[in-house]
Scaffold this motif. Sequence first.
Motif, PDB file in Angstrom:
ATOM      1  N   THR A  30      16.266  48.295 127.177  1.00 20.12           N
ATOM      2  CA  THR A  30      17.115  47.132 126.874  1.00 20.12           C
ATOM      3  C   THR A  30      16.375  45.663 127.139  1.00 20.12           C
ATOM      4  OG1 THR A  30      19.310  48.430 127.112  1.00 20.12           O
ATOM      5  CG2 THR A  30      19.409  45.942 127.307  1.00 20.12           C
ATOM      6  N   VAL A  31      15.570  45.842 128.313  1.00 23.70           N
ATOM      7  CA  VAL A  31      15.091  44.864 128.607  1.00 23.70           C
ATOM      8  C   VAL A  31      13.568  44.502 127.606  1.00 23.70           C
ATOM      9  CG1 VAL A  31      13.654  43.555 130.281  1.00 23.70           C
ATOM     10  CG2 VAL A  31      15.541  44.929 130.956  1.00 23.70           C
ATOM     11  N   SER A  34      14.507  43.039 124.364  1.00 24.68           N
ATOM     12  CA  SER A  34      15.183  41.714 124.500  1.00 24.68           C
ATOM     13  C   SER A  34      13.858  41.068 124.727  1.00 24.68           C
ATOM     14  CB  SER A  34      15.986  41.492 125.791  1.00 24.68           C
ATOM     15  OG  SER A  34      17.112  42.064 125.654  1.00 24.68           O
ATOM     16  N   CYS A  38      12.680  37.803 122.130  1.00 21.29           N
ATOM     17  CA  CYS A  38      12.309  36.555 122.483  1.00 21.29           C
ATOM     18  C   CYS A  38      10.856  36.215 122.120  1.00 21.29           C
ATOM     19  CB  CYS A  38      12.501  36.335 124.139  1.00 21.29           C
ATOM     20  SG  CYS A  38      14.076  36.479 124.480  1.00 21.29           S
ATOM     21  N   SER A  87      11.577  35.218 127.849  1.00 22.17           N
ATOM     22  CA  SER A  87      10.618  36.251 128.115  1.00 22.17           C
ATOM     23  C   SER A  87       9.814  36.451 129.260  1.00 22.17           C
ATOM     24  CB  SER A  87       9.612  36.118 126.981  1.00 22.17           C
ATOM     25  OG  SER A  87       8.661  37.382 127.155  1.00 22.17           O
ATOM     26  N   LEU A  90      12.460  37.913 131.813  1.00 21.07           N
ATOM     27  CA  LEU A  90      12.820  39.192 131.553  1.00 21.07           C
ATOM     28  C   LEU A  90      11.560  40.134 131.732  1.00 21.07           C
ATOM     29  CD1 LEU A  90      14.221  38.683 127.881  1.00 21.07           C
ATOM     30  CD2 LEU A  90      15.533  39.637 129.904  1.00 21.07           C
ATOM     31  N   ARG A 118      22.170  44.726 129.984  1.00 21.45           N
ATOM     32  CA  ARG A 118      22.443  43.709 129.134  1.00 21.45           C
ATOM     33  C   ARG A 118      23.023  42.531 129.474  1.00 21.45           C
ATOM     34  NH1 ARG A 118      25.621  48.298 124.810  1.00 21.45           N
ATOM     35  NH2 ARG A 118      23.489  48.977 124.238  1.00 21.45           N
ATOM     36  N   VAL A 121      20.230  40.302 130.946  1.00 16.81           N
ATOM     37  CA  VAL A 121      19.567  39.763 129.648  1.00 16.81           C
ATOM     38  C   VAL A 121      20.397  38.521 129.412  1.00 16.81           C
ATOM     39  CG1 VAL A 121      19.128  40.145 127.187  1.00 16.81           C
ATOM     40  CG2 VAL A 121      18.251  41.978 129.001  1.00 16.81           C
TER      41      VAL A 121
END
Length: 367
Positions: A30-31, A34, A38, A87, A90, A118, A121
């Motif tokens: 998930t990360v 993302s 980004c 980014s 994250l 999520r 994020v």
Amino acid sequence: MPVFICITFFSNSLIIIVLSRPSMSSPTNTVLLSMAMCDLLTIILPAPWYIYAFTFGGHASIKWSSFSCFLFEFSLETTPQIFHTASNWLTLALALQRYIYVCHVHIAKRFCTVANARMGVMCLLGLAVMHMVPRALDREYSIHFVEYPLCSGIRTSVCLVHFSNWTNFINIDIYFKLFFWFRVLFVHLLLCISLVVLNILLCSALRTADLRRKRLTSGSTLNSSFTSRGGNREENWSLRRKRGSSRRIRESRQQRDAQSTTLMLVVVIAVFLTTEIPLMVITVLHTLSNSFSFSFIDYNVVKNIVLIINAFICFSYPLNFAIYCGMSRQFCDTFHHIFLSSFCLAWQAETTEVIHSNADVGNAQAG
């Protein structure tokens, strides 16, 4: 620049397609998903302006308005900083999450879930947007007409930028010092220091896990050699060994996958640091130079260095795709299933059709 844009768009699109599959759903992915989105937006959003205005030389023919002036600076300065900052944060969240997975398993089972990933994020993306809101609203634009080219009699519209009225309530120097020192501390300096520390801890955890696995492997070998001499108890021990060996095989495979994922993330973070630390140094020097009454850096040199750093940052985005393919078995298998399997099936069907048609032709000639 267009070459980097095309490569980044292609590689990050593949990463997004693979990581968004239901079978790839996990807090770590998930990360990573993302981060890929980004990074893609960091490159893609300013791309139309760069390509039209600079690659195709259309900057002289743009009919500027107040809104297009705002959109130009918003696309080239504000949005790249928003998504690059997101980014960065994250990446720190990814390293922290993996450290918890490796070193604090009982905490990871409770907090490191897809839903929490999520939510994290969304929070980090919201913070990245909020910290750039003042920069998006601190300028106003007016249109002026100048003769360009000179002595040509052609009047061309240009943008005149001035600061918004609300910036008069505080000293403009204080405003920019607060903004840039915030970025120095929370977007670059503390982030890079934290990532270096977490990467060292993850490498240490990998080394410890590798030594533990070697001890367990040697211990199981000694136990198997001892029980092989048991005589009458050989059958009972053999059954136990079969059950235990199958369980150990599953656990060993899971441990190898987990360590492979951790090693992959260590490499991803190391690549990130190789591009982010030079940018951090330039940002710190720029902020220090403008915070005091003396200037000690040559901005002609700085512009060239920043250009090289940005090129390496753009190159690091498709490099992540190669790292995922080379070090993640799950990512590679999913990529193969999505793209290569359908291609191989289509090629096989086409080959079979050609073979059948050639056979029909041969039968017709024989008849």
